[in-house]
Every structure is written in structure tokens, then in C-alpha cells.
Design a protein around this motif. Structure first.
Motif, PDB file in Angstrom:
ATOM      1  N   VAL A  40       0.836  -1.199   0.000  1.00 58.89           N
ATOM      2  CA  VAL A  40       0.000   0.000   0.000  1.00 58.89           C
ATOM      3  C   VAL A  40       0.876   1.256   0.000  1.00 58.89           C
ATOM      4  N   GLU A  41       1.926   1.277   0.810  1.00 57.82           N
ATOM      5  CA  GLU A  41       2.818   2.442   0.832  1.00 57.82           C
ATOM      6  C   GLU A  41       3.469   2.658  -0.529  1.00 57.82           C
ATOM      7  N   GLU A  44       0.680   4.017  -2.932  1.00 55.14           N
ATOM      8  CA  GLU A  44       0.295   5.378  -2.576  1.00 55.14           C
ATOM      9  C   GLU A  44       1.411   6.378  -2.862  1.00 55.14           C
ATOM     10  N   ARG A  45       2.662   5.958  -2.692  1.00 56.45           N
ATOM     11  CA  ARG A  45       3.794   6.843  -3.009  1.00 56.45           C
ATOM     12  C   ARG A  45       3.780   7.214  -4.483  1.00 56.45           C
ATOM     13  N   GLY A  47       1.067   7.585  -6.193  1.00 52.10           N
ATOM     14  CA  GLY A  47      -0.156   8.318  -6.473  1.00 52.10           C
ATOM     15  C   GLY A  47      -1.383   7.467  -6.693  1.00 52.10           C
ATOM     16  N   ARG A  49      -4.338   5.512  -5.141  1.00 51.09           N
ATOM     17  CA  ARG A  49      -5.107   5.277  -3.925  1.00 51.09           C
ATOM     18  C   ARG A  49      -5.705   3.887  -4.008  1.00 51.09           C
ATOM     19  N   VAL A  50      -5.620   3.162  -2.942  1.00 52.63           N
ATOM     20  CA  VAL A  50      -6.194   1.820  -2.911  1.00 52.63           C
ATOM     21  C   VAL A  50      -7.659   1.986  -2.485  1.00 52.63           C
TER      22      VAL A  50
END
Length: 135
Positions: A40-41, A44-45, A47, A49-50
């Protein structure tokens, strides 16, 4: 698998007392949470979104090999590697250790598939993600 992969994310996660089981070591299900957090990180890094709409990553398989028990207290270091992507999927590999230790406590693998949430069908990996993966 490392020689065919690229290190894409390293994250640090404190071991919580409640992560342990009756045997006094981190419960096997928690290792999957550690790998999930790194994944997830990473997304998200970049761009992504989960979120359950549009197109999104899903996991179609996951495995973990437990090598040495982890215990509270400590800080887990999770290293996430990505392999060569296909049209809509990418293999991932994980190494779990304690921060500052050369010992690998567990390894894991999973396959991420990009899908259209509404239809449930796979779609091509976004080009911005593909650019971060091994050629």
C-alpha cells in the motif's frame, strides 16, 4: 527471485504486543499485514489510492515462508521487490527482517493484478506504475 526483481519499497513497522500469539511470537497472519502495508505504501507513493472504484490493484495470490520467529518488542523492516510486469499483473516478493539485522525472518510472494472495479475484469497496468517496474 531477487536477481529478476527491483527493490521498490522499504518500510518500517513496529511490532505490537497484540501481534503475538499464544506461543509468544508474531502470529503468522500478521506477516501478511506487514507485506500488505509495504504494498500500500508503494502504490500510494506513486499516487495510486487503494480505493474500491475505477481501476485498482487486487491480490490474486499470496504466500509466506516463515524462517525465524519474530517477537515483541522490535521494528520490522519489510523490503518489497517487483518482478517483470505482464499486461495487467506484476509479481512481488518480500523480505521481512528486524530493523538493523541481516537475518531474514520471513519471505513472501504475491501477484498484483490491475482490474476494473465495476466489471471485475483485468485491465492494463497504468503506465506510471509500469515505469517503476523492471524493464
Amino acid at each position: 527471485m531477487q536477481n529478476q526483481t527491483k527493490l521498490v519499497q522499504t518500510c518500517l513497522i513496529p511490532i505490537r504486543w497484540g501481534d503475538m500469539d499464544a506461543y509468544g511470537h508474531v502470529n503468522n497472519t500478521v506477516y501478511f499485514r506487514y507485506m500488505e502495508q509495504a504494498r500500500v505504501e508503494f502504490l500510494e507513493r506513486l499516487g495510486f489510492r487503494v480505493m474500491p472504484h475505477g481501476s485498482a490493484p487486487v491480490i490474486i495470490n499470496a504466500s509466506c515462508t516463515f524462517l525465524v520467529p519474530l517477537n515483541y518488542p522490535g521494528v520490522v523492516e519489510v523490503r518489497m521487490y517487483c518482478g517483470h510486469p505482464g499486461r495487467s499483473s506484476v509479481p512481488t516478493h518480500y523480505e521481512i527482517s528486524l530493523q538493523g539485522s541481516p537475518t531474514i525472518y520471513a519471505t513472501g510472494d504475491s501477484k498484483i493484478v490491475w482490474m476494473d472495479v465495476a466489471s471485475g475484469k483485468s485491465v492494463p497496468i497504468p503506465e506510471t506504475l509500469r515505469a517503476e517496474l523492471p524493464a
